[in-house]
Write a protein that holds these residues in place. Sequence first.
Motif, mmCIF file in Angstrom:
data_model
loop_
_atom_site.group_PDB
_atom_site.id
_atom_site.type_symbol
_atom_site.label_atom_id
_atom_site.label_comp_id
_atom_site.label_asym_id
_atom_site.label_seq_id
_atom_site.Cartn_x
_atom_site.Cartn_y
_atom_site.Cartn_z
ATOM 1 N N UNK A 14 0.838 -1.197 0.000
ATOM 2 C CA UNK A 14 0.000 0.000 0.000
ATOM 3 C C UNK A 14 0.875 1.250 0.000
ATOM 4 N N UNK A 15 2.010 1.177 0.682
ATOM 5 C CA UNK A 15 2.935 2.317 0.711
ATOM 6 C C UNK A 15 3.414 2.646 -0.696
ATOM 7 N N UNK B 159 0.674 4.107 -2.767
ATOM 8 C CA UNK B 159 0.373 5.483 -2.341
ATOM 9 C C UNK B 159 1.444 6.448 -2.854
ATOM 10 N N UNK B 160 2.694 6.027 -2.788
ATOM 11 C CA UNK B 160 3.785 6.872 -3.291
ATOM 12 C C UNK B 160 3.627 7.095 -4.793
ATOM 13 N N UNK C 127 0.784 9.502 -5.399
ATOM 14 C CA UNK C 127 1.111 10.857 -4.947
ATOM 15 C C UNK C 127 2.482 11.307 -5.448
ATOM 16 N N UNK C 128 2.867 10.852 -6.625
ATOM 17 C CA UNK C 128 4.174 11.185 -7.177
ATOM 18 C C UNK C 128 4.245 12.678 -7.507
ATOM 19 N N UNK D 195 -0.149 15.218 -3.346
ATOM 20 C CA UNK D 195 -0.479 14.389 -2.181
ATOM 21 C C UNK D 195 -1.980 14.258 -2.135
ATOM 22 N N UNK D 196 -2.530 13.848 -3.297
ATOM 23 C CA UNK D 196 -3.991 13.859 -3.422
ATOM 24 C C UNK D 196 -4.645 12.669 -2.763
ATOM 25 N N UNK D 197 -3.974 11.521 -2.859
ATOM 26 C CA UNK D 197 -4.627 10.284 -2.482
ATOM 27 C C UNK D 197 -4.268 9.856 -1.064
ATOM 28 N N UNK D 198 -5.260 9.216 -0.423
ATOM 29 C CA UNK D 198 -5.092 8.672 0.913
ATOM 30 C C UNK D 198 -5.332 7.168 0.852
ATOM 31 N N UNK D 199 -4.660 6.449 1.733
ATOM 32 C CA UNK D 199 -4.929 5.020 1.856
ATOM 33 C C UNK D 199 -6.112 4.852 2.794
ATOM 34 N N UNK E 250 -7.605 2.039 4.779
ATOM 35 C CA UNK E 250 -7.546 0.642 5.213
ATOM 36 C C UNK E 250 -8.880 0.160 5.755
#
Lengths: 272, 156
Positions: free
Chosen positions: A39-40, A43-44, A47-48, A52-56, A58
């Motif tokens: 997931x990390x 996410x990276x 959000x490249x 930093x638009x997206x959130x994980x 869970x």
Amino acid sequence: MITFLFWNLGRYVLGNLLASIAQHNGADVILLTECQETATDILLALNRGDLSEYHYAPGYGGCERIQIFTRFPDHFIPPVAEAPRSSIRRLALPGLTEILVAVAHLPSKRDSDPDSQIGDCIELAKQIRMTEDDIGHARTVLVGDLNVNPFETGMLLANGLHSVMCRSIAQKRHRSIRGQPYPFFYNPMWSLLGDFSPGPPGTYYYGASRQSEFFWYMFDQVLIRPDLLDRFRNESLQIVTSVGHLSLLSRSGQPDTKVGSDHLPLVFSLAL
Amino acid sequence: MPTDLWPEDLIGQPEIKAPVTILKEQASLLGKKTKNLIEAEVRPDQEVETPTTLERIMGQTRPRLLLNEGEFRYDFYLVAKTLGYRYKLLSIQHDINLYPVAMLPDEDIMMEISDGQKVQKQWAKSEPELIELLQRIFTAQKTRRVIQALLAQMTS
């Protein structure tokens, strides 16, 4: 308008391609299965650059097969029911209509048999109905790799997913059999089968040497409850075959695993 | 019909910002610096009652009931969702007057911001003092170490 992207990544490393598809389609909710990357890493990738638009988002840990990423903080899409093969989320964004998003990845034909696949559909349908009863509404969208085609038994059975090809039938909301009401799902994937509709004939290709072979399968599906139908336009649904100039298909028109996954992504929108 | 004795302008823009509002503002900014690998959350101090089945299903926690004489408590967490890990960076407490607000950061951070002295709480008597204390907490060596350790775990 909230845009959803579902993709079975087929255990390929596709974070960057996923990010391109998500950006290209303006995906607000990304639903994934068969993720090889953590997931990390995903996410990276999402959000490249300066983004930093997206959130994980869970779950409780009850469904590790499904990974969800959102363009809003994850507390707007908490899990309300989880099983090893499915996760149901309550999507409640401020000022928008609250819905349930059910995501599933059912066992494949390789790992299962026809009767078990019917059973899986029945169990998934039951889980969805129970959650709808608990939450108090049936504004549900089901999306995922169901590993069955729209015309297979589990998709049709009244006590299965009870999904129909025709909006006007689904709008009747339910059908009673021996006094027991069974709610419908509308299944727009029927309209995408074959090559008379725009896009590829299915979402997954497999051509085995056997007497009866479909070649193209519509395993990845979106099903909509009648209570949500007025917020869904069929035109918003597409099987993604390219992003910019990059095609996800090989020269023979099949999913190209040198570029992407063995499944094609689905994108659709809901006017919440 | 009784005479309405309440003032007309009861609901309007508050004159001062509540400490929890400042915490939430800061919480929303952390994700941007870490590509949302580490986010911050502000939660009312622990629930006091067992959640009902529906609340558990819906992932809700009830806010803690008011403590003694109208006391409010909030916890500020660093959250690494991809690791499933949450770290309580600090807590704040105040009464209905909002200020002064007691700040209770992590022990090591408290030592740092109190110049090595063993202090149980730091007090902020106003919004500017709260902001100054928060800045010292967020820029403390321990805070940086926790964030860097979480990032290292995630990218290993």
